[in-house]
Design a protein around this motif. Structure first.
Motif, PDB file in Angstrom:
ATOM      1  N   GLU A 171      86.185 -67.840  23.303  1.00 20.06           N
ATOM      2  CA  GLU A 171      87.304 -68.011  24.196  1.00 20.06           C
ATOM      3  C   GLU A 171      86.761 -67.612  25.767  1.00 20.06           C
ATOM      4  O   GLU A 171      87.544 -68.170  26.362  1.00 20.06           O
ATOM      5  N   SER A 172      85.986 -66.621  25.790  1.00 18.03           N
ATOM      6  CA  SER A 172      85.644 -66.484  27.318  1.00 18.03           C
ATOM      7  C   SER A 172      84.870 -67.733  27.780  1.00 18.03           C
ATOM      8  O   SER A 172      84.772 -67.705  29.064  1.00 18.03           O
ATOM      9  N   TYR A 173      84.552 -68.751  27.221  1.00 20.64           N
ATOM     10  CA  TYR A 173      84.049 -69.967  27.930  1.00 20.64           C
ATOM     11  C   TYR A 173      84.809 -70.842  28.330  1.00 20.64           C
ATOM     12  O   TYR A 173      84.628 -71.808  28.876  1.00 20.64           O
TER      13      TYR A 173
ATOM     14  N   CYS B 144      77.393 -55.330  24.951  1.00 17.96           N
ATOM     15  CA  CYS B 144      78.227 -55.261  24.051  1.00 17.96           C
ATOM     16  C   CYS B 144      78.469 -56.463  23.524  1.00 17.96           C
ATOM     17  O   CYS B 144      78.623 -57.312  23.989  1.00 17.96           O
ATOM     18  N   GLU B 145      78.548 -56.444  22.090  1.00 16.86           N
ATOM     19  CA  GLU B 145      78.800 -57.473  21.380  1.00 16.86           C
ATOM     20  C   GLU B 145      80.278 -57.827  21.047  1.00 16.86           C
ATOM     21  O   GLU B 145      80.769 -57.318  20.226  1.00 16.86           O
ATOM     22  N   ARG B 146      81.177 -58.278  22.193  1.00 14.69           N
ATOM     23  CA  ARG B 146      82.619 -58.223  22.165  1.00 14.69           C
ATOM     24  C   ARG B 146      83.095 -59.269  21.347  1.00 14.69           C
ATOM     25  O   ARG B 146      82.868 -60.446  21.209  1.00 14.69           O
TER      26      ARG B 146
ATOM     27  N   LEU C   9      92.443 -61.069  16.432  1.00 19.71           N
ATOM     28  CA  LEU C   9      92.785 -60.750  17.603  1.00 19.71           C
ATOM     29  C   LEU C   9      93.676 -62.098  18.071  1.00 19.71           C
ATOM     30  O   LEU C   9      93.572 -63.210  17.751  1.00 19.71           O
ATOM     31  N   PRO C  10      94.810 -61.688  18.846  1.00 17.26           N
ATOM     32  CA  PRO C  10      95.771 -62.631  19.394  1.00 17.26           C
ATOM     33  C   PRO C  10      94.972 -63.899  20.196  1.00 17.26           C
ATOM     34  O   PRO C  10      94.340 -63.296  20.923  1.00 17.26           O
TER      35      PRO C  10
ATOM     36  N   ILE D 121      91.446 -73.193  15.724  1.00 19.78           N
ATOM     37  CA  ILE D 121      91.080 -71.780  15.885  1.00 19.78           C
ATOM     38  C   ILE D 121      90.396 -71.224  14.669  1.00 19.78           C
ATOM     39  O   ILE D 121      90.840 -71.291  13.740  1.00 19.78           O
ATOM     40  N   ASN D 122      89.237 -70.723  15.148  1.00 21.03           N
ATOM     41  CA  ASN D 122      88.167 -70.536  13.909  1.00 21.03           C
ATOM     42  C   ASN D 122      88.007 -68.889  13.506  1.00 21.03           C
ATOM     43  O   ASN D 122      87.208 -68.784  12.653  1.00 21.03           O
ATOM     44  N   GLY D 123      88.739 -68.130  14.074  1.00 27.24           N
ATOM     45  CA  GLY D 123      88.546 -66.530  13.623  1.00 27.24           C
ATOM     46  C   GLY D 123      87.807 -65.879  14.985  1.00 27.24           C
ATOM     47  O   GLY D 123      87.553 -66.513  15.759  1.00 27.24           O
ATOM     48  N   VAL D 124      87.352 -64.806  14.479  1.00 21.71           N
ATOM     49  CA  VAL D 124      86.805 -63.851  15.488  1.00 21.71           C
ATOM     50  C   VAL D 124      85.469 -63.625  15.124  1.00 21.71           C
ATOM     51  O   VAL D 124      84.860 -63.364  14.044  1.00 21.71           O
ATOM     52  N   TYR D 125      84.272 -63.662  16.073  1.00 23.95           N
ATOM     53  CA  TYR D 125      82.966 -63.454  15.996  1.00 23.95           C
ATOM     54  C   TYR D 125      82.580 -62.880  17.156  1.00 23.95           C
ATOM     55  O   TYR D 125      83.174 -62.599  18.283  1.00 23.95           O
TER      56      TYR D 125
END
Length: 216
Positions: free
Chosen positions: A210-212, A177-179, A123-124, A160-164
């Protein structure tokens, strides 16, 4: 969620005692609790038990401090097993199973569950390495994984550690939902966190979804 489990940065608990040659388990019952949790966990997810960590957070503060690590695990799973019908309270009190009680079929969790592993997608990123950010002030009765002592504090993106998959829950202990979100390592100055008690050469590194985070 604000509760006693979030002990980072709190005073009054003394030094961390390091046990030399510490065993994996300190008693036989701990290994049985571990095996029990690993066996029930997929079914628990399927039956919407909610976040295991969120249920740990809801243990009353005095009980939480009095319990050992695996006592907390057992407390949560005993409570959930009774609530969802795996066992009856009378069976636990007697210490033996009721031969006439029909045990629910143990189904595996849904294939849609993303888990807590790194996801094979990109994800960007909203933030870039070296960028100044501020941790959001997240409070309430829902579950999140942003330590209380960094909320509202300014830091810098270290990596930046990737997408989780985001592991938060809502107030009803549901993960609707596990976004997938980018996860960053953020560097905080100890002076930013603890003022004059900090040291200009000391830093704390926190992994955060990111949402934090917000732009500083």
């Amino acid at each position: 969620m604000n509760s006693i489990h979030d002990m980072g940065g709190m005073h009054g608990f003394g030094p961390v005692k390091i046990e030399e040659n510490e065993p994996v388990f300190h008693a036989d019952w701990e290994s049985r609790v571990y095996a029990l949790v690993r066996t029930w966990y997929p079914w628990g997810r399927y039956r919407s038990w909610g976040s295991f960590r969120h249920n740990l957070e809801k243990i009353p503060p005095k009980d939480y401090l009095d319990m050992s690590y695996y006592e907390r695990w057992f407390y949560v799973y005993e409570k959930k097993a009774i609530e969802t019908g795996i066992v009856k309270r009378a069976e636990l009190e007697r210490g033996c199973a009721d031969p006439d009680y029909l045990i629910p079929h143990l189904e595996s969790h849904s294939d849609s569950w993303l888990g807590s592993r790194r996801l094979n997608e990109e994800l960007p990123p909203k933030f870039s390495q070296g960028q100044a950010v501020k941790a959001k002030k997240i409070n309430g009765s829902a579950h999140n994984r942003l330590p209380r002592y960094v909320r509202g504090k300014a830091g810098v993106i270290f990596s930046i550690n990737g997408v989780y998959a985001l592991q938060d829950t809502n107030e009803k202990d549901e993960q609707p939902c596990e976004r997938p979100k980018n996860v960053y390592t953020v560097r905080f100055s100890s002076i930013e966190l603890w003022g004059d008690d900090g040291n200009e050469n000391d830093y704390v590194f926190i992994d955060a979804w990111e949402s934090y985070l917000d732009f500083d």
